[in-house]
Design a protein around this motif. Structure first.
Motif, PDB file in Angstrom:
ATOM      1  N   GLY A 320       0.806  -1.208   0.000  1.00 65.36           N
ATOM      2  CA  GLY A 320       0.000   0.000   0.000  1.00 65.36           C
ATOM      3  C   GLY A 320       0.841   1.261   0.000  1.00 65.36           C
ATOM      4  O   GLY A 320       2.051   1.233  -0.252  1.00 65.36           O
ATOM      5  N   ALA A 321       0.174   2.366   0.295  1.00 61.43           N
ATOM      6  CA  ALA A 321       0.736   3.709   0.152  1.00 61.43           C
ATOM      7  C   ALA A 321       2.125   3.813   0.742  1.00 61.43           C
ATOM      8  O   ALA A 321       2.393   3.324   1.823  1.00 61.43           O
ATOM      9  CB  ALA A 321      -0.195   4.728   0.811  1.00 61.43           C
ATOM     10  N   GLY A 322       2.973   4.442  -0.040  1.00 60.70           N
ATOM     11  CA  GLY A 322       4.336   4.646   0.444  1.00 60.70           C
ATOM     12  C   GLY A 322       5.403   4.595  -0.645  1.00 60.70           C
ATOM     13  O   GLY A 322       6.114   5.546  -0.811  1.00 60.70           O
ATOM     14  N   MET A 323       5.626   3.493  -1.415  1.00 60.88           N
ATOM     15  CA  MET A 323       4.900   2.217  -1.296  1.00 60.88           C
ATOM     16  C   MET A 323       5.579   1.339  -0.239  1.00 60.88           C
ATOM     17  O   MET A 323       6.799   1.296  -0.141  1.00 60.88           O
ATOM     18  CB  MET A 323       4.918   1.478  -2.632  1.00 60.88           C
ATOM     19  CG  MET A 323       4.162   2.171  -3.764  1.00 60.88           C
ATOM     20  SD  MET A 323       2.384   2.297  -3.485  1.00 60.88           S
ATOM     21  CE  MET A 323       1.845   0.598  -3.744  1.00 60.88           C
ATOM     22  N   ASN A 324       4.734   0.658   0.520  1.00 63.32           N
ATOM     23  CA  ASN A 324       5.204  -0.226   1.569  1.00 63.32           C
ATOM     24  C   ASN A 324       4.676  -1.637   1.346  1.00 63.32           C
ATOM     25  O   ASN A 324       3.534  -1.823   0.912  1.00 63.32           O
ATOM     26  CB  ASN A 324       4.750   0.276   2.937  1.00 63.32           C
ATOM     27  CG  ASN A 324       5.266   1.672   3.246  1.00 63.32           C
ATOM     28  OD1 ASN A 324       6.410   1.992   2.949  1.00 63.32           O
ATOM     29  ND2 ASN A 324       4.427   2.508   3.828  1.00 63.32           N
ATOM     30  N   ILE A 325       5.514  -2.610   1.676  1.00 68.56           N
ATOM     31  CA  ILE A 325       5.145  -4.021   1.591  1.00 68.56           C
ATOM     32  C   ILE A 325       5.506  -4.675   2.915  1.00 68.56           C
ATOM     33  O   ILE A 325       6.531  -4.348   3.513  1.00 68.56           O
ATOM     34  CB  ILE A 325       5.919  -4.746   0.467  1.00 68.56           C
ATOM     35  CG1 ILE A 325       5.590  -4.155  -0.904  1.00 68.56           C
ATOM     36  CG2 ILE A 325       5.644  -6.250   0.471  1.00 68.56           C
ATOM     37  CD1 ILE A 325       6.502  -4.649  -2.008  1.00 68.56           C
ATOM     38  N   ASN A 326       4.680  -5.601   3.378  1.00 66.59           N
ATOM     39  CA  ASN A 326       5.095  -6.409   4.535  1.00 66.59           C
ATOM     40  C   ASN A 326       4.460  -7.784   4.483  1.00 66.59           C
ATOM     41  O   ASN A 326       3.518  -8.029   3.704  1.00 66.59           O
ATOM     42  CB  ASN A 326       4.824  -5.714   5.865  1.00 66.59           C
ATOM     43  CG  ASN A 326       3.412  -5.215   6.015  1.00 66.59           C
ATOM     44  OD1 ASN A 326       2.502  -5.685   5.335  1.00 66.59           O
ATOM     45  ND2 ASN A 326       3.204  -4.246   6.887  1.00 66.59           N
ATOM     46  N   CYS A 327       5.023  -8.665   5.286  1.00 70.78           N
ATOM     47  CA  CYS A 327       4.590 -10.065   5.262  1.00 70.78           C
ATOM     48  C   CYS A 327       4.855 -10.702   6.622  1.00 70.78           C
ATOM     49  O   CYS A 327       5.822 -10.354   7.311  1.00 70.78           O
ATOM     50  CB  CYS A 327       5.318 -10.822   4.166  1.00 70.78           C
ATOM     51  SG  CYS A 327       4.844 -12.557   4.026  1.00 70.78           S
ATOM     52  N   ILE A 328       3.985 -11.628   6.994  1.00 67.57           N
ATOM     53  CA  ILE A 328       4.121 -12.404   8.235  1.00 67.57           C
ATOM     54  C   ILE A 328       3.908 -13.873   7.909  1.00 67.57           C
ATOM     55  O   ILE A 328       3.038 -14.223   7.113  1.00 67.57           O
ATOM     56  CB  ILE A 328       3.063 -11.971   9.268  1.00 67.57           C
ATOM     57  CG1 ILE A 328       3.368 -10.586   9.830  1.00 67.57           C
ATOM     58  CG2 ILE A 328       2.956 -12.988  10.412  1.00 67.57           C
ATOM     59  CD1 ILE A 328       2.246 -10.035  10.698  1.00 67.57           C
ATOM     60  N   VAL A 329       4.700 -14.730   8.511  1.00 65.28           N
ATOM     61  CA  VAL A 329       4.418 -16.164   8.525  1.00 65.28           C
ATOM     62  C   VAL A 329       4.028 -16.523   9.952  1.00 65.28           C
ATOM     63  O   VAL A 329       4.807 -16.315  10.886  1.00 65.28           O
ATOM     64  CB  VAL A 329       5.617 -17.003   8.063  1.00 65.28           C
ATOM     65  CG1 VAL A 329       5.305 -18.495   8.225  1.00 65.28           C
ATOM     66  CG2 VAL A 329       5.961 -16.687   6.620  1.00 65.28           C
ATOM     67  N   TYR A 330       2.819 -17.036  10.101  1.00 65.16           N
ATOM     68  CA  TYR A 330       2.261 -17.339  11.430  1.00 65.16           C
ATOM     69  C   TYR A 330       1.906 -18.817  11.483  1.00 65.16           C
ATOM     70  O   TYR A 330       1.261 -19.352  10.592  1.00 65.16           O
ATOM     71  CB  TYR A 330       1.015 -16.496  11.666  1.00 65.16           C
ATOM     72  CG  TYR A 330       0.231 -16.846  12.908  1.00 65.16           C
ATOM     73  CD1 TYR A 330       0.660 -16.415  14.160  1.00 65.16           C
ATOM     74  CD2 TYR A 330      -0.931 -17.612  12.848  1.00 65.16           C
ATOM     75  CE1 TYR A 330      -0.052 -16.724  15.312  1.00 65.16           C
ATOM     76  CE2 TYR A 330      -1.657 -17.922  13.992  1.00 65.16           C
ATOM     77  CZ  TYR A 330      -1.204 -17.483  15.215  1.00 65.16           C
ATOM     78  OH  TYR A 330      -1.921 -17.801  16.359  1.00 65.16           O
ATOM     79  N   LYS A 331       2.346 -19.492  12.565  1.00 69.33           N
ATOM     80  CA  LYS A 331       2.029 -20.903  12.749  1.00 69.33           C
ATOM     81  C   LYS A 331       0.989 -21.038  13.846  1.00 69.33           C
ATOM     82  O   LYS A 331       1.188 -20.580  14.973  1.00 69.33           O
ATOM     83  CB  LYS A 331       3.261 -21.729  13.101  1.00 69.33           C
ATOM     84  CG  LYS A 331       2.963 -23.230  13.156  1.00 69.33           C
ATOM     85  CD  LYS A 331       4.213 -24.054  13.388  1.00 69.33           C
ATOM     86  CE  LYS A 331       3.876 -25.551  13.373  1.00 69.33           C
ATOM     87  NZ  LYS A 331       5.059 -26.371  13.684  1.00 69.33           N
ATOM     88  N   THR A 332      -0.117 -21.685  13.516  1.00 68.14           N
ATOM     89  CA  THR A 332      -1.189 -21.870  14.499  1.00 68.14           C
ATOM     90  C   THR A 332      -0.825 -22.969  15.483  1.00 68.14           C
ATOM     91  O   THR A 332      -0.049 -23.869  15.164  1.00 68.14           O
ATOM     92  CB  THR A 332      -2.518 -22.231  13.805  1.00 68.14           C
ATOM     93  OG1 THR A 332      -2.336 -23.477  13.097  1.00 68.14           O
ATOM     94  CG2 THR A 332      -2.925 -21.170  12.797  1.00 68.14           C
TER      95      THR A 332
END
Length: 334
Positions: A320-332
């Motif tokens: 999104g705006a910025g441009m910015n990117i992010n990501c998470i890997v989550y283990k349940t």
């Protein structure tokens, strides 16, 4: 109600609304969207989401060490004026009635990836021992900052979602890896605020959200899949390990293309689309609220055909705006 639309150059689009809308749906798949009631505010949406998250987590709200509220425009009034004083997190703390003076309130202004970035910040604070319990909210009322003469107004919607994160001593559960990329050079104004597209409109000083769709699309396809794969590599997982990919619901065409390109990075020309659920068709693009909203629906069994596996890996990615990117890997939990 018929609308009058203009091009980015300020020229009247002389086409029937039905034709404009049909082309819009063909590209974005958005058939519905949700707008806030006139007598409500962004913090009201965040408050309701926060209450539900606190209840679901089974905690006492006075235990909360931090409240992080992600938004782009804050408490937008009916006339479209953004307001960040007091900040959004403080407003929600007040509405919840939290008395704990050590409950710290932060706002995260980071474009559509704001909620994910809030979770990344919360994870860092928890792992550094700075907190035990953190409430992260994403809420936005984009209907109040869209130009009525811009076709792209049909993309944007209102909503809020929230999550409670807590420190745990268990290994190999929760957030396994994170990644954030900020490209703020020529990409800076791919999303911006600018005046109405209608050169004859009365209020030429008012600013609206403006999206340069083609540039965003090209940027996202080039950069988001690579950033997501980098995060997965850090987590030590491959496409075979993914339970669900929760991508920010920006535009269905773009989301499909990003996920497809991610799997191509793993040498796969096809993938099961059930791995990447979508809510944009019904809820539109509510910015920071799209991922937590989708997570909540799946977790509660309210999204037909989708459920989280125990011990499965959930990948969350946003741009999104910025441009910015992010990501998470989550283990349940298993």
């Amino acid at each position: 109600m018929n609308s009058t639309f203009y091009t980015d150059a300020g020229d009247l689009i002389d086409k029937p609304n039905d034709e404009v809308i049909k082309k819009f749906v063909d590209i974005t798949e958005i058939e519905e969207r949700r707008y806030i009631d006139e007598d409500k505010m962004n913090s009201d949406l965040g408050y309701e989401a926060a209450k539900e998250a606190i209840y679901d987590a089974g905690i006492e709200q006075e235990e909360i060490d931090y409240i992080i509220y992600a938004s782009n425009f804050g408490e937008v009034s009916k006339n479209g004026m953004p307001n960040f004083m007091p900040n959004m997190a403080a407003r929600v703390k007040h509405k919840l009635g939290i008395k704990n003076r050590k409950c710290i309130t932060y706002d995260m202004i980071f474009g559509c990836p704001g909620w994910v970035e809030g979770v990344i910040l919360a994870d860092d604070l928890l792992k550094l021992g700075k907190a035990k319990t953190i409430l992260v909210i994403g809420g936005e009322t984009l209907s109040r900052v869209t130009d009525p003469y811009d076709r792209n107004k049909l993309i944007f919607a209102d909503g809020a979602g929230a999550v409670v994160l807590q420190r745990t001593e268990e290994d190999n559960i929760g957030i396994i890896a994170t990644n954030t990329v900020c490209d703020n050079a020529e990409e800076l104004n791919y999303l911006e605020c600018s005046k109405t597209l209608n050169p004859s409109a009365d209020d030429q000083d008012k600013l609206y959200i403006r999206m340069h769709g083609r540039k965003i699309y090209e940027y996202a396809l080039k950069n988001v899949p690579a950033a997501v794969k980098e995060t997965m590599d850090e987590a030590g997982i491959t496409d075979e390990d993914i339970d669900k990919i929760l991508m920010h619901q920006a535009n269905a065409k773009m989301d499909h293309a990003m996920v497809s390109r991610l799997f191509k990075l793993f040498g796969k020309s096809e993938y099961d689309e059930a791995v990447s659920p979508m809510t944009i068709q019904k809820f539109g693009n509510s910015s920071v609220a799209t991922i937590p909203t989708m997570y909540d629906l799946i977790a509660k069994g309210e999204m037909k055909g989708h459920a989280f596996k125990k011990g499965g890996y959930i990948v969350m990615g946003s741009v999104g705006a910025g441009m910015n990117i992010n990501c998470i890997v989550y283990k349940t939990p298993s």
